[in-house]
Design a protein around this motif. Structure first.
Motif, short mmCIF file in Angstrom:
data_model
loop_
_atom_site.label_atom_id
_atom_site.label_comp_id
_atom_site.label_asym_id
_atom_site.label_seq_id
_atom_site.Cartn_x
_atom_site.Cartn_y
_atom_site.Cartn_z
N PRO A 1 -2.06 6.42 15.68
CA PRO A 1 -3.44 6.84 15.88
C PRO A 1 -3.66 7.66 17.14
O PRO A 1 -4.46 8.58 17.14
N ALA A 2 -2.98 7.35 18.20
CA ALA A 2 -3.23 8.07 19.44
C ALA A 2 -2.61 9.44 19.46
O ALA A 2 -2.83 10.24 20.35
N GLN A 3 -1.79 9.76 18.41
CA GLN A 3 -1.04 11.00 18.44
C GLN A 3 -1.51 12.04 17.45
O GLN A 3 -1.16 13.21 17.58
N ALA A 4 -2.25 11.62 16.42
CA ALA A 4 -2.52 12.55 15.34
C ALA A 4 -3.99 12.83 15.19
O ALA A 4 -4.84 12.14 15.69
N GLY A 5 -4.25 13.91 14.42
CA GLY A 5 -5.64 14.24 14.10
C GLY A 5 -6.43 14.54 15.34
O GLY A 5 -5.94 14.93 16.38
N SER A 6 -7.73 14.37 15.23
CA SER A 6 -8.60 14.57 16.37
C SER A 6 -8.78 13.25 17.07
O SER A 6 -9.30 12.30 16.49
N ALA A 7 -8.33 13.17 18.30
CA ALA A 7 -8.43 11.90 19.03
C ALA A 7 -9.89 11.51 19.15
O ALA A 7 -10.75 12.34 19.44
N PRO A 8 -10.23 10.25 18.91
CA PRO A 8 -11.62 9.82 18.98
C PRO A 8 -12.16 9.95 20.38
O PRO A 8 -11.45 9.75 21.35
N LEU A 9 -13.43 10.28 20.46
CA LEU A 9 -14.05 10.38 21.76
C LEU A 9 -14.21 9.00 22.38
O LEU A 9 -14.35 8.01 21.68
N GLY A 10 -14.22 8.94 23.66
CA GLY A 10 -14.46 7.68 24.35
C GLY A 10 -15.89 7.24 24.17
O GLY A 10 -16.75 7.98 23.73
N ASP A 11 -16.14 5.98 24.52
CA ASP A 11 -17.48 5.44 24.34
C ASP A 11 -18.51 6.12 25.23
O ASP A 11 -19.70 5.97 25.03
N ASP A 12 -18.03 6.87 26.23
CA ASP A 12 -18.96 7.53 27.12
C ASP A 12 -19.34 8.93 26.62
O ASP A 12 -20.10 9.64 27.26
N GLY A 13 -18.80 9.34 25.45
CA GLY A 13 -19.16 10.64 24.90
C GLY A 13 -20.60 10.64 24.41
O GLY A 13 -21.20 9.60 24.18
N ARG A 14 -21.18 11.83 24.25
CA ARG A 14 -22.55 11.92 23.75
C ARG A 14 -22.54 11.73 22.24
O ARG A 14 -21.95 12.54 21.51
N PRO A 15 -23.21 10.70 21.73
CA PRO A 15 -23.12 10.39 20.31
C PRO A 15 -23.54 11.53 19.41
O PRO A 15 -22.91 11.79 18.39
N GLY A 16 -24.63 12.25 19.77
CA GLY A 16 -25.10 13.33 18.92
C GLY A 16 -24.09 14.45 18.78
O GLY A 16 -23.78 14.90 17.68
N ARG A 17 -23.53 14.89 19.90
CA ARG A 17 -22.55 15.96 19.85
C ARG A 17 -21.27 15.51 19.16
O ARG A 17 -20.66 16.27 18.40
N GLY B 1 -7.68 9.05 7.55
CA GLY B 1 -6.54 9.90 7.25
C GLY B 1 -6.30 10.94 8.32
O GLY B 1 -5.16 11.22 8.71
N ASP B 2 -7.38 11.53 8.84
CA ASP B 2 -7.29 12.54 9.89
C ASP B 2 -6.74 11.91 11.17
O ASP B 2 -5.88 12.48 11.85
N LEU B 3 -7.22 10.73 11.50
CA LEU B 3 -6.78 10.04 12.71
C LEU B 3 -5.29 9.74 12.68
O LEU B 3 -4.58 9.92 13.68
N LEU B 4 -4.79 9.32 11.53
CA LEU B 4 -3.41 8.87 11.44
C LEU B 4 -2.43 10.00 11.17
O LEU B 4 -1.33 10.03 11.74
N TYR B 5 -2.81 10.96 10.29
CA TYR B 5 -1.84 11.95 9.84
C TYR B 5 -2.34 13.39 9.86
O TYR B 5 -1.64 14.29 9.43
N GLY B 6 -3.54 13.62 10.33
CA GLY B 6 -4.03 14.97 10.44
C GLY B 6 -5.11 15.31 9.42
O GLY B 6 -5.33 14.59 8.44
N ARG B 7 -5.77 16.44 9.67
CA ARG B 7 -6.94 16.81 8.89
C ARG B 7 -6.65 17.02 7.41
O ARG B 7 -7.43 16.63 6.54
N ARG B 8 -5.52 17.65 7.10
CA ARG B 8 -5.22 17.95 5.71
C ARG B 8 -5.00 16.68 4.90
O ARG B 8 -5.43 16.58 3.74
N VAL B 9 -4.34 15.70 5.50
CA VAL B 9 -4.16 14.41 4.82
C VAL B 9 -5.50 13.73 4.64
O VAL B 9 -5.78 13.13 3.59
N GLY B 10 -6.36 13.81 5.65
CA GLY B 10 -7.68 13.21 5.53
C GLY B 10 -8.47 13.81 4.38
O GLY B 10 -9.12 13.10 3.60
N LEU B 11 -8.42 15.14 4.26
CA LEU B 11 -9.12 15.82 3.16
C LEU B 11 -8.57 15.36 1.81
O LEU B 11 -9.33 15.03 0.89
#
Length: 392
Positions: free
Chosen positions: A4-20, A138-148
């Motif tokens: 999870p920490a290596q693939a896809g778009s890494a999740p934002l931290g809890d301090d990120g702006r929720p709307g954006r 799917g995006d988190l673990l293996y990338g956007r194309r797998v997620g789609l």
């Protein structure tokens, strides 16, 4: 293997702006949501065409048959309806968990919609939320194309038409997918809340609790903490089972029996027997001509087990394995109406990940042709299924 920490778009931290953060996540998921919506639209079009030839109303098939009637009645009148059948079976509405009828009641009170139509709205919205959550994993673990690909695969399941019915599968899968995603990304309060709500939606909500607890165990082992538990992790772990436990406790209070909920399920012929009844059902089909149905069921169970072993070989994170494995076991090892087992497996989206990884490696045109062909077959089968006499 990607983690999870290596693939896809890494999740934002809890301090990120929720709307954006939500806006960026939605833009990233947009192709997957469009692909998923296309599968559902195809299913509805085929159902409408079939209904025109069969002289049946597709709207009624989706909103006012079988379980959807029970949910709508609960939304309109509350709990308390029981049917006593000639064979001695007792069908009480307490078998149905309360979140979907509660949402139907609120929506129908605020709009001109009937409770049944409110159920269709809930399914339409939450099926997209579910596809988004499945894409996110799917995006988190293996990338956007797998997620789609994973989101599209979930939409083209043979019984995918249920995702468009006034049933609770779409609502539950949305809560489960986002609950597992939150657990994978260590958003403990969100994980606990999603698990609690999933536990108010279907009995299999226990599988989401298993995912949250597995994620918490992994986190504690990784950190090897000697200090007190982090407050948010502890809160998520405690919150996760409260929905399921709360409803079961309420039914126990209402019926005056500690085993009230399980007694209600027994009246429907449901329960957990380790798969003995299902094995006996398959055995009966295998020993009676023409044997095809029994052989098909046996191959289907074998395929599901093979897919789960593929998930293990794929080294999916423990929370995902715990969730997928729990859904699989609860579906296959339960007794009751065996024709509903494909529907009970709809939330088991982790089983599709190995297939999604393989399809994502193909050229886009080839993977699109595969998904489109399967989607058309699924749409035809869904229309055939809903026009049958038995419930899905």
């Amino acid at each position: 293997m990607t983690h999870p920490a290596q693939a896809g778009s890494a999740p934002l931290g809890d301090d990120g702006r929720p709307g954006r953060a939500a806006g960026r996540a939605l833009r990233r998921a947009a192709p997957a949501l469009l692909a998923y919506a296309g599968t559902r639209l195809l299913g509805l079009v085929v159902l409408a065409i079939w209904g025109a030839f069969a002289d049946k109303n597709p709207h009624q098939l989706l909103s006012a048959r079988w379980d959807s009637l029970w949910y709508a009645r609960i939304a309109e009148e509350g709990y308390g309806h029981t049917l006593f059948l000639p064979d001695g079976a007792v069908h009480a509405d307490l078998a149905f968990f309360p979140l979907l009828p509660a949402l139907e009641r609120v929506i129908s009170a605020m709009t001109p919609l009937t409770a049944a139509d409110a159920g269709l709205v809930v399914s339409s919205v939450t099926s997209l939320c579910a596809a988004w959550g499945i894409f996110a994993i799917g995006d988190l673990l293996y990338g956007r194309r797998v997620g789609l690909t994973l989101a599209a695969l979930w939409g083209v399941l043979p019984v995918g038409i249920v995702q468009s019915m006034a049933y609770s599968e779409s609502l539950f899968t949305a809560l489960a997918a986002w609950g597992v995603y939150a657990a994978l990304t260590r958003r403990w309060l969100w994980a606990g809340l999603c698990a609690a709500l999933a536990g108010l939606t279907r009995p299999v909500g226990a599988a989401v609790v298993a995912a949250v607890w597995a994620a918490a165990a992994v986190e504690l082992l990784r950190e090897r903490r000697s200090a007190p538990l982090p407050p948010r992790l502890l809160a998520g772990v405690v919150l996760a089972p409260l929905g399921w436990l709360g409803y079961v406790a309420w039914v126990a209070f209402r019926t005056g029996s500690a085993t009230g909920y399980f007694d209600v399920q027994g009246g429907w012929g449901n329960g957990f027997d380790g798969g003995l009844a299902f094995a006996g059902f398959i055995g009966g089909l295998l020993t009676s001509p023409p044997f095809v149905a029994g052989l098909g069921l046996l191959l289907g169970v074998g395929a599901l087990i093979w897919l789960f072993t593929g998930c293990v070989r794929q080294r999916q994170p423990l929370p995902l394995l715990a969730y997928g494995g729990a859904v699989l076991v609860l579906a296959l090892a339960a007794k009751g109406y065996f024709g509903s087992k494909p529907r009970l497996l709809i939330p088991a989206f982790p089983l599709l990940l190995p297939v999604a990884v393989v399809l994502a490696r193909l050229r886009p045109v080839r993977s699109g042709l595969v998904l489109g062909s399967v989607g058309l077959a699924s749409a035809v089968y869904g229309a055939f299924w809903l026009h049958g006499s038995g419930p899905p």
